[in-house]
Structure formats: C-alpha cells, structure tokens
Write a protein that holds these residues in place. Structure first.
Motif, mmCIF file in Angstrom:
data_model
loop_
_atom_site.group_PDB
_atom_site.id
_atom_site.type_symbol
_atom_site.label_atom_id
_atom_site.label_comp_id
_atom_site.label_asym_id
_atom_site.label_seq_id
_atom_site.Cartn_x
_atom_site.Cartn_y
_atom_site.Cartn_z
ATOM 1 N N ILE A 241 7.340 4.432 11.717
ATOM 2 C CA ILE A 241 8.516 3.588 11.480
ATOM 3 C C ILE A 241 7.992 1.922 10.967
ATOM 4 N N LYS A 242 8.993 1.262 10.570
ATOM 5 C CA LYS A 242 8.783 0.012 10.256
ATOM 6 C C LYS A 242 8.804 -0.875 11.614
ATOM 7 N N PRO A 243 8.074 -1.829 11.563
ATOM 8 C CA PRO A 243 7.973 -2.795 12.842
ATOM 9 C C PRO A 243 9.346 -3.345 13.119
ATOM 10 N N SER A 244 10.073 -3.581 11.999
ATOM 11 C CA SER A 244 11.318 -4.141 12.198
ATOM 12 C C SER A 244 12.379 -3.588 12.971
ATOM 13 N N MET A 245 12.161 -2.283 13.020
ATOM 14 C CA MET A 245 13.021 -1.446 13.956
ATOM 15 C C MET A 245 12.938 -1.736 15.559
ATOM 16 N N GLN A 246 14.161 -1.348 16.189
ATOM 17 C CA GLN A 246 13.986 -1.361 17.670
ATOM 18 C C GLN A 246 14.685 -0.463 18.342
ATOM 19 N N GLN A 247 14.500 -0.369 19.577
ATOM 20 C CA GLN A 247 15.433 0.333 20.605
ATOM 21 C C GLN A 247 16.724 -0.322 20.698
ATOM 22 N N GLU A 248 17.894 0.383 20.414
ATOM 23 C CA GLU A 248 19.268 -0.283 20.631
ATOM 24 C C GLU A 248 19.250 -0.500 22.135
ATOM 25 N N SER A 249 18.547 0.037 23.058
ATOM 26 C CA SER A 249 18.777 -0.163 24.237
ATOM 27 C C SER A 249 18.201 -1.566 24.805
ATOM 28 N N GLY A 250 16.964 -2.223 23.841
ATOM 29 C CA GLY A 250 16.268 -3.319 24.149
ATOM 30 C C GLY A 250 15.140 -2.885 24.766
ATOM 31 N N ASP A 251 14.701 -1.538 25.012
ATOM 32 C CA ASP A 251 13.662 -0.922 25.687
ATOM 33 C C ASP A 251 12.350 -1.278 24.625
ATOM 34 N N ARG A 252 11.467 -1.287 25.230
ATOM 35 C CA ARG A 252 9.985 -1.607 24.489
ATOM 36 C C ARG A 252 9.304 -0.266 24.647
ATOM 37 N N SER A 253 9.649 0.686 23.848
ATOM 38 C CA SER A 253 8.985 1.848 23.897
ATOM 39 C C SER A 253 7.672 1.708 23.616
ATOM 40 N N LEU A 254 6.579 2.845 23.776
ATOM 41 C CA LEU A 254 5.244 2.735 23.370
ATOM 42 C C LEU A 254 4.942 3.231 21.976
ATOM 43 N N THR A 255 4.261 2.394 21.263
ATOM 44 C CA THR A 255 3.880 2.548 19.933
ATOM 45 C C THR A 255 2.523 2.701 19.651
ATOM 46 N N ALA A 256 2.159 2.820 18.466
ATOM 47 C CA ALA A 256 0.675 2.440 17.969
ATOM 48 C C ALA A 256 0.744 1.580 16.728
ATOM 49 N N HIS A 257 0.426 0.641 16.600
ATOM 50 C CA HIS A 257 0.266 -0.387 15.259
ATOM 51 C C HIS A 257 -0.793 0.134 14.418
ATOM 52 N N VAL A 258 -0.570 0.857 13.257
ATOM 53 C CA VAL A 258 -1.334 1.557 12.519
ATOM 54 C C VAL A 258 -1.787 0.945 11.271
ATOM 55 N N SER A 259 -0.915 0.204 10.788
ATOM 56 C CA SER A 259 -1.142 -0.613 9.159
ATOM 57 C C SER A 259 -0.320 -1.693 9.041
ATOM 58 N N GLY A 260 -1.125 -2.675 8.397
ATOM 59 C CA GLY A 260 -0.181 -4.129 8.234
ATOM 60 C C GLY A 260 0.011 -4.986 9.318
ATOM 61 N N GLU A 261 1.163 -5.663 9.039
ATOM 62 C CA GLU A 261 1.422 -6.639 10.053
ATOM 63 C C GLU A 261 2.522 -6.214 11.063
ATOM 64 N N ASP A 262 2.689 -6.611 12.343
ATOM 65 C CA ASP A 262 3.731 -6.724 13.137
ATOM 66 C C ASP A 262 4.388 -7.938 13.673
ATOM 67 N N ASN A 263 5.331 -8.179 12.706
ATOM 68 C CA ASN A 263 5.859 -9.871 12.934
ATOM 69 C C ASN A 263 7.332 -9.880 13.620
ATOM 70 N N PHE A 264 7.273 -8.799 14.646
ATOM 71 C CA PHE A 264 8.681 -8.583 15.172
ATOM 72 C C PHE A 264 8.311 -8.584 16.940
ATOM 73 N N ASN A 265 7.487 -7.812 17.298
ATOM 74 C CA ASN A 265 7.102 -7.806 18.747
ATOM 75 C C ASN A 265 8.288 -6.914 19.310
ATOM 76 N N HIS A 266 8.685 -5.953 18.853
ATOM 77 C CA HIS A 266 9.724 -5.074 19.302
ATOM 78 C C HIS A 266 9.382 -4.142 20.532
ATOM 79 N N PHE A 267 8.122 -3.717 20.346
ATOM 80 C CA PHE A 267 7.482 -2.466 21.012
ATOM 81 C C PHE A 267 6.254 -3.139 21.965
ATOM 82 N N THR A 268 6.021 -2.048 22.898
ATOM 83 C CA THR A 268 4.626 -2.158 23.642
ATOM 84 C C THR A 268 3.732 -1.545 22.706
ATOM 85 N N VAL A 269 2.591 -2.276 22.162
ATOM 86 C CA VAL A 269 1.580 -1.650 21.489
ATOM 87 C C VAL A 269 0.425 -1.087 22.165
#
Length: 309
Positions: A241-269
């Motif tokens: 997924i793109k880092p700009s996406m987020q859970q509609e519920s506001g939850d910070r689901s668990l992800t892995a950051h695998v490439s580029g930048e994450d300028n949004f901080n929408h998930f637990t990495v």
C-alpha cells in the motif's frame, strides 16, 4: 533452439502458449517489467513475474514448514504464523522486501511502499478448500484503493492445485455487494462472496511456478478452486500500500515500511524480526489481530471466521 520471450497480457500469453505447443518447444512466461503498469491498468493484474529462484523458494517453504512443525500443538501460535509470517520469520521479511517485488509494486504505486499484510493461503493436498469470488478491498477498512497484492507461489499453483482465477477488467468497477457465508471450506475471513453474477467464461487461470508471482488490484474479481493434487498449494499474499492510506476506523494497524518514505505516520511500523518466532514479535501480532478482527468482521454476525482467530 531459441527461447520464445514476449511482453504480454493474458490474451497474448494464451496465444503464445498455443504457438509454443505447436512448435514443441519450451515457453518462457515472464513479463517485461516495462509493461507492468500498462498491463495492470488494462486488466487489473499482471502475471507471471519471476521473483526468486528454485533454491530460495525451497528454503523459504522449508522455513515455513519448520515453523509449522514447531507450533503444531499450539493452534493459536500456528494461526499467527500463517497470518503474519513476515513479522515472525526473517526469511519472509526478506521476501516482502525483495528488490524485484519492490520494483514491480513501485511501477504501479510509486516508490513509497508499506506492507499491510502478508498472510499465507494454504490448501492442503487433496482437500476441498476454496476461495469464493470476491474483491479484496471490500472488508479491509482502508480509505483508498492504492493497494497491490503480490501473490507469491511457494509451491506449484496450477489448475489442479487450485490456482487463482481473475476476471480481466473487473477492477474498473466499484466495490460490489458481497454476502457472508462463513462456509466451512472457504478460506476467506467471512466466507464472503460477490452478490453479483460473475461470468466465469471470462476467467483467466493464474498458473505460477514456485518463485513466481502475480500482481492484482483490490477491486479485481478473483477466486480459486480446491487442491486436487498430492502436494500442498502454498501462496503468500503480500499487500503493498501507499503510506498515505489509513484505516477508516483510525486504528494504527501493523505494517512494514519496505521502500521510500513514510511522511504520514498512519500505521504502527514493525521492525524486521531479528530471530524466528520471538515472543516480542508474537505479542505485536496478537495486538494487531485485535485490530484486524474489528476491521474485517465489522458488521458481520460473527467474528469466528478463517482469519485472525
């Protein structure tokens, strides 16, 4: 004799296969990476892509099956391993970060990539398990469609073993109505299936050798049948997924950051696992399972489906 190579979507694959049979020669089924974006835009999927070699594929499968053996008498731990292999096994973490996979996904989504999930879809030998016709993004609770699934085969994905089937162009439709069946042999979380007619005569069989992958869109109609062979059919579905996406519920689901930048901080990495089946990593996965249950079973009559139990 010279190998036949081609840049193609599914129509020319079938045509070239026919030509190869008539000439009684081998067929190299690889897609040129330069055509990925155009093929994906047209059909909603791309296949097959050669990602890892036979030896590496066998090693990853062996690592998985060793972990399954270690957890054989611990059903909850085994379910976590199959839902979160990249968070618990370094070999799978390396797979989701493989340069060829990253390059393929980036041609569709751009250079900034996260992995929202990497669950296993396993059909044991000679079993009736199947996946009904569905669209991925119907239940994930994400706020956009900037997602690509890379489905990596760890064993042969053939018509007999229950490979995936795609309806070309169906990704251009909006999310359609689904019904929950919670059918015993359906591998989907809610046994969800499309409540609209699917013209299966248009379906393309996504045959993959071990180490090959397909890419598909979150709105694409897809399904798969049972495994009628003597080997397990094992695939890992990596959700980029793109880092700009987020859970509609506001939850910070668990992800892995695998490439580029994450300028949004929408998930637990999650950090990459440093060892196999660490308790601290299992604890992170258990926390995320609570989020996934809320998201995937929202509005359902039960949360006792096939995933995140």
């Amino acid at each position: 004799m010279a190998e036949i190579s081609f840049r193609c979507g599914w129509i020319s694959v079938a045509f070239k296969r026919t030509i190869a049979r008539s000439l009684n020669i081998g067929l190299s089924m690889t897609i040129l990476t330069s055509t990925i974006a155009a093929d994906y835009e047209r059909d909603g999927f791309v296949f097959p892509l050669d990602i890892i070699g036979e030896d590496e594929t066998r090693a990853i499968r062996a690592d998985l099956e060793a972990a399954e053996a270690e957890c054989a008498d611990q059903s909850e731990k085994l379910a976590i391993v199959r839902s979160y292999p990249a968070r618990l096994l370094p070999s799978f973490d390396a797979l989701i970060r493989h340069p060829r996979l990253i390059d393929a996904a980036a041609r569709i989504l751009g250079p900034d990539l996260m992995v929202w999930g990497s669950g296993l879809f396993i059909k044991e030998a000679n079993t009736p398990n199947y996946v009904s016709w569905h669209q991925d993004l119907n239940y994930w609770g994400l706020d956009d469609i900037d997602k690509v699934t890379a489905w990596v085969a760890l064993s042969p994905a053939t018509v007999d073993s229950g490979c995936m089937r795609f309806i070309p162009g169906s990704q251009k439709q909006n999310l359609a109505a689904h019904v929950d069946t919670f059918a015993e042999n359906n591998l989907l979380s809610r046994g969800q299936e499309l409540a609209v007619d699917v013209d299966e005569s248009k379906a393309v069989d996504i045959v993959l050798r071990p180490g090959q992958t397909s890419l598909h869109h979150g709105h694409l109609f897809h399904a798969s049948g049972p495994n009628r062979t003597d080997d397990r059919r094992i695939g890992v579905a990596i959700r980029y997924i793109k880092p700009s996406m987020q859970q509609e519920s506001g939850d910070r689901s668990l992800t892995a950051h695998v490439s580029g930048e994450d300028n949004f901080n929408h998930f637990t990495v999650a950090p990459p696992p440093t060892d196999r089946l660490r308790e601290s990593d299992l604890a992170l996965c258990r926390q995320d399972m609570e989020i996934k249950r809320r998201v995937l079973y929202a509005g359902a009559e039960s949360d006792k489906g096939q995933r995140y139990r």
